[in-house]
Write an enzyme that holds these catalytic residues in place. Sequence first.
Site, PDB file in Angstrom:
ATOM      1  N   GLU A 183      37.029  51.434  47.830  1.00 52.20           N
ATOM      2  CA  GLU A 183      36.481  50.358  46.789  1.00 52.20           C
ATOM      3  C   GLU A 183      37.795  49.801  45.994  1.00 52.20           C
ATOM      4  O   GLU A 183      37.943  48.549  45.593  1.00 52.20           O
ATOM      5  CB  GLU A 183      35.328  50.975  45.872  1.00 52.20           C
ATOM      6  CG  GLU A 183      34.543  49.834  44.951  1.00 52.20           C
ATOM      7  CD  GLU A 183      33.173  50.301  44.601  1.00 52.20           C
ATOM      8  OE1 GLU A 183      32.722  51.248  45.299  1.00 52.20           O
ATOM      9  OE2 GLU A 183      32.944  49.992  43.210  1.00 52.20           O
ATOM     10  N   TYR A 239      40.474  20.420  38.426  1.00 49.78           N
ATOM     11  CA  TYR A 239      41.152  19.628  37.685  1.00 49.78           C
ATOM     12  C   TYR A 239      41.693  18.205  38.598  1.00 49.78           C
ATOM     13  O   TYR A 239      42.108  17.145  37.988  1.00 49.78           O
ATOM     14  CB  TYR A 239      42.380  20.296  37.010  1.00 49.78           C
ATOM     15  CG  TYR A 239      42.161  21.091  35.615  1.00 49.78           C
ATOM     16  CD1 TYR A 239      41.649  20.410  34.721  1.00 49.78           C
ATOM     17  CD2 TYR A 239      42.340  22.416  35.766  1.00 49.78           C
ATOM     18  CE1 TYR A 239      41.470  21.067  33.489  1.00 49.78           C
ATOM     19  CE2 TYR A 239      41.675  23.181  34.638  1.00 49.78           C
ATOM     20  CZ  TYR A 239      41.539  22.593  33.318  1.00 49.78           C
ATOM     21  OH  TYR A 239      41.125  23.033  32.408  1.00 49.78           O
TER      22      TYR A 239
END
Lengths: 392, 392
Positions: free
Chosen positions: A219, A123
């Site tokens: 994990e 942006y």
Amino acid sequence: MANKAAGTKGKGGAKLAKSSDRGSTRAAAKAGDTAKKIESLALFVASSARKQQSPRMEIPTRSLSNVRFDPKKAIIEMGSNKQAREFFDLGMAKKFMQTLLIASACKQLISAGKTASIRQLYYMSKHDVAGTREKTFNDQAESDPIIEDLEVSIDALREELHVFASNRGALVGPVTLVDDGNTLDCMRMGSAGYAVPGIVEPDVIQFKKCTAKYILHVEKDTIWRRFYEDRFHEKHQCIVTHGGGQPARGMRRLLRRMHQELKLPIYCLLDNDPWGYYIYSVIKQGSINLAYESRRMAVPAARFLGVSSFDYDRCGLSDDVKIGLEDGDIRLAKQILAYPWFKGKKPWEKEIRKMIQNGFKMEVEAMINKRLTYLTEEYVPMKIRDKKQWLD
Amino acid sequence: MANKAAGTKGKGGAKLAKSSDRGSTRAAAKAGDTAKKIESLALFVASSARKQQSPRMEIPTRSLSNVRFDPKKAIIEMGSNKQAREFFDLGMAKKFMQTLLIASACKQLISAGKTASIRQLYYMSKHDVAGTREKTFNDQAESDPIIEDLEVSIDALREELHVFASNRGALVGPVTLVDDGNTLDCMRMGSAGYAVPGIVEPDVIQFKKCTAKYILHVEKDTIWRRFYEDRFHEKHQCIVTHGGGQPARGMRRLLRRMHQELKLPIYCLLDNDPWGYYIYSVIKQGSINLAYESRRMAVPAARFLGVSSFDYDRCGLSDDVKIGLEDGDIRLAKQILAYPWFKGKKPWEKEIRKMIQNGFKMEVEAMINKRLTYLTEEYVPMKIRDKKQWLD
């Protein structure tokens, strides 16, 4: 191992404060370095123009053909192929302009002492091309590869360009660090642990003290919470980390820094499925897509504790833990088996073949089927004790 | 508003320590309560059996037909419809057994002072049905609704059953809280902030001190990082939270507790798209799926600061920020427009219709197109000052 590592630790801890002070100075120098590298790039382009030559840049090729596995360093690296990107070339002019725009935005970020996400950078850099109705970037799919081009061209990590990835992952354990000026005892950060930020470079994070013997990486946050609640980090004097799935850059880089600067072994506890193998592979050797970052992100000495395909029999698990393999799992497993860094490693070949032969996969969480604390009180301690069960 | 809130705060802070001590005692009582409720359920079943009646439970109906919006309380609530679940009914026997298994696992968790994820609960409760080759649960899709059944049957939050959701979301700001016995100054928790755990009930988290004037809730960690880096929380003495997308239960419950116990107004800064409206709606009124939890999770007084469909003109944005609406966006927007809690609210109807009329959506991140710090230094301060721009 535990005792030996603990011994080293005492000394490590003493050396630490100094080395992280040096780290901090080095980091400031590094930020200056990165800004200088961008300036050099700009000067090179400007000087070509002044000499009435076509302004050009040399960009290392980020394609699979330019990626190789270095068996000695045990990481995935980029080869030396380069491509020229020229301004006076219809096919390259836009990308040339985009590269300079991104470089300029990064230079602004560094000068202002600010950081931005890849979306924010998009942006920041999006506007009309002067005198046209065209946009500099049409969407983020155009700006992301340009950031990667810039990284490899000037040999700077994305974080050194002041571009941040997600804040994702957390840790708990006997390490005290300084994050953005806040001294934090990671044993006392609450029940979700210390939140690992997207940028963990030495100018943001310095290590103060560490008495941990090793790092256990899991994990997901739900498994992490099991270890936290069962006080595994206290009982075993270790750091427990999770990446919220595939670990984000911040987590990978922090694992690497803790391994290197704090001399901590890293053990991974991941699901017994191709995705688990893949996560391990990325932590250990780096990823194919971001091969140029392995040098500063990968931990070749990381070890895989489990869940192993042999654990079903070894641990006397019931068939409650079985999840049938799908075709996609088998395909991915075979793909992983062919990776140069798994290929030829007998124990890994046996491991992956055994999974295919089993016909089922197993989650870390499934170990709880035996008993809520089986994972933290029996399974992992047994795995850490028995080196023969480690996969390298 | 700011001054008034700050005034209240002083007193609020003083009262706090006491009320959170009480909170802790209440919490212990609460855990006992939940265990007792499970026991009552079991005793009821056992006593029916002893009376030679078919063992049965009454379970409130968790379907859309039993959900209604209470305009007075301004939350989504469950109606009073109930279903009997009987043991001697071929269609219900398995679910009956599953409900008791889950209740029993939760009772074990409470007694052991442990918690588990919904996946862990599934693995804990999965085994062969004695004397058969059938499993108690075939997959988690069977156990999750049973947990919800249990919640509504005995009127206990999932967290009170010791079942945890994701650790997701973070915050920074002038609040000191105790999390699992660790006193944490949330102004000094490092560059990813204080990580919000999945369970934030009063037995885990107590508030110690708070000088914040309000809470600004943003959608994603990348936007949060923008506010953190620009020191918004310092300059405006507020708490900045993010949920990592749709906020997880822990974050919603913490917002609710901070709003209620610390008397803090909550402002939401979300994308100008149907998903942003939806997130706001869930924070404010609760969700349809989990209607029975609104009472303890929803914050009916939450306010929507933006991004509003009118900001494109109001803030003089360039067309760089526009993202074209897709068919799915328009469909979802119309759906949201029909929600009873948006319907009839003129400003919301105008807001949503304007988005459809614009033909584009805008992300919070797009405000950065003006300037990296436009969002934190101009846009949000302007929005907070100008009450007329708030959407209720």
